[in-house]
Design an enzyme around this catalytic site. Structure first.
Site, PDB file in Angstrom:
ATOM      1  N   ASN A  27       9.773  11.094   1.464  1.00 23.38           N
ATOM      2  CA  ASN A  27       8.918  11.388   0.287  1.00 23.38           C
ATOM      3  C   ASN A  27       7.319  11.444   0.864  1.00 23.38           C
ATOM      4  O   ASN A  27       6.510  11.196  -0.058  1.00 23.38           O
ATOM      5  CB  ASN A  27       8.776  10.057  -0.494  1.00 23.38           C
ATOM      6  CG  ASN A  27       8.612   8.516   0.090  1.00 23.38           C
ATOM      7  OD1 ASN A  27       8.221   8.833   1.370  1.00 23.38           O
ATOM      8  ND2 ASN A  27       8.623   7.437  -0.667  1.00 23.38           N
ATOM      9  N   ASP A  48       4.438  -1.424  11.234  1.00 28.36           N
ATOM     10  CA  ASP A  48       4.724  -2.332   9.933  1.00 28.36           C
ATOM     11  C   ASP A  48       5.911  -3.184  10.286  1.00 28.36           C
ATOM     12  O   ASP A  48       6.454  -3.030  11.314  1.00 28.36           O
ATOM     13  CB  ASP A  48       5.397  -1.206   8.788  1.00 28.36           C
ATOM     14  CG  ASP A  48       6.293  -0.029   9.353  1.00 28.36           C
ATOM     15  OD1 ASP A  48       6.483   0.048  10.594  1.00 28.36           O
ATOM     16  OD2 ASP A  48       6.234   1.107   8.640  1.00 28.36           O
ATOM     17  N   HIS A  84       5.998   9.691   3.179  1.00 26.33           N
ATOM     18  CA  HIS A  84       5.291   8.240   3.519  1.00 26.33           C
ATOM     19  C   HIS A  84       5.030   8.176   4.978  1.00 26.33           C
ATOM     20  O   HIS A  84       5.663   8.828   5.801  1.00 26.33           O
ATOM     21  CB  HIS A  84       5.810   6.922   3.022  1.00 26.33           C
ATOM     22  CG  HIS A  84       7.352   6.720   3.583  1.00 26.33           C
ATOM     23  ND1 HIS A  84       8.256   6.002   3.070  1.00 26.33           N
ATOM     24  CD2 HIS A  84       7.612   6.690   5.071  1.00 26.33           C
ATOM     25  CE1 HIS A  84       9.268   5.901   3.945  1.00 26.33           C
ATOM     26  NE2 HIS A  84       8.782   6.293   5.053  1.00 26.33           N
ATOM     27  N   GLU A  88       3.430   4.292   0.754  1.00 28.37           N
ATOM     28  CA  GLU A  88       4.255   5.095  -0.224  1.00 28.37           C
ATOM     29  C   GLU A  88       3.561   6.064  -0.968  1.00 28.37           C
ATOM     30  O   GLU A  88       2.215   5.786  -1.285  1.00 28.37           O
ATOM     31  CB  GLU A  88       5.199   4.134  -1.007  1.00 28.37           C
ATOM     32  CG  GLU A  88       6.043   3.079  -0.379  1.00 28.37           C
ATOM     33  CD  GLU A  88       7.462   4.020   0.218  1.00 28.37           C
ATOM     34  OE1 GLU A  88       7.460   5.068   0.382  1.00 28.37           O
ATOM     35  OE2 GLU A  88       8.405   3.205   0.292  1.00 28.37           O
TER      36      GLU A  88
END
Ligand code: F6R
Length: 244
Positions: free
Chosen positions: A136, A67, A138, A143
């Site tokens: 979370n 990313d 990810h 997400e």
């Protein structure tokens, strides 16, 4: 799925670096998928150490990072490219032209996503993908709630991810709100996946990802379906799983 338990962050990093080294030694022309964040730092330090000892050669390796922040140029100190230069690439003998990132500065968003996917395919796909796991759930910047069938795409970052990553930015500097990321489909196409996880703050989400239902609400849960997943985690990160 193979799970290696390490008794500390350092030994987790050593184990993960061992697995990556084996890949590079056996297949010098490997295509590696790489991650940023805190977790891989010790892994990269270990690889650098073995490179300096003469045990590793990266000249034929190709890399694709997962990313990149939207709006940050490669020389921006908080760009993921700058992070990788500082923490790995500047300290090993990788060929610069074989290092790949999404271009965070482009306005041609769709074209950039397709370019990245096409480039990965043109190199024969990713042989080994290193991943961290977000609090979370990810993976990359995928997400919770993201569709599993996406390849590289442009995402809005959740507030919790921006807050978690604020530690890499100076005070007053805002964390970008968008990023380019390889999608779940692109990640799942890697031939091997190496998931590195450390710390008790990841224990609950690691258990959900590895043993809970496979749902877009926990993006990392898709990894249960990968045919060649290796998890390397320290005892703290595995603490909830070990209770089961
Ligand atoms: C980084 C990335 C993220 C991180 C994740 C865990 O390129 O794609 O998914 O792997 O946020 O970050 P750390 O290791 O900082 O806890």
């Amino acid at each position: 799925m193979k799970i290696y338990q390490a008794d500390s962050y350092l030994s987790m990093c050593r184990k993960a670096a061992n697995i990556i080294s084996a890949q590079v030694i056996l297949y010098p022309r490997s295509v590696l998928g790489l991650a940023t964040g805190s977790t891989p730092l010790g892994i990269y330090r270990q690889l650098i150490e073995w490179y300096r000892k003469g045990d590793l050669d990266f000249t034929e390796v190709t890399t694709f990072n997962l990313d990149e922040y939207a709006g940050l140029s490669p020389d921006h100190p908080q760009s993921y490219r700058a992070f990788m230069n500082e923490n790995l690439f500047d300290q090993i003998n990788i060929n610069r032209v074989q290092i790949n990132f999404p271009d965070g500065t482009t306005e041609q968003i769709q074209a950039e996503c397709s370019r990245y996917d096409d480039l990965i395919r043109s190199k024969g796909g990713i042989d080994m993908q290193l991943l961290g796991l977000g609090h979370n759930g990810h993976i990359g910047f995928n997400e919770p709630g993201i569709a599993f069938e996406k390849e590289t795409h442009y995402v809005q970052l959740s507030e919790s991810t921006r807050q978690a990553n604020a530690r890499f930015f100076s005070e007053g500097e805002s964390v970008p709100d968008h990023a380019f990321t390889m999608g779940i489909k692109a990640i799942m196409q890697a031939k091997k996946i190496l998931l590195a996880v450390s710390g008790s703050s990841k224990a609950t989400i690691l258990k959900r990802a590895l043993t809970g239902p496979v749902l877009p609400e926990v993006p990392g849960s898709i990894l249960q379906l990968h045919p060649d997943l290796t998890v390397v985690a320290d005892t703290d990160a595995l603490s909830e799983l070990l209770k089961a």
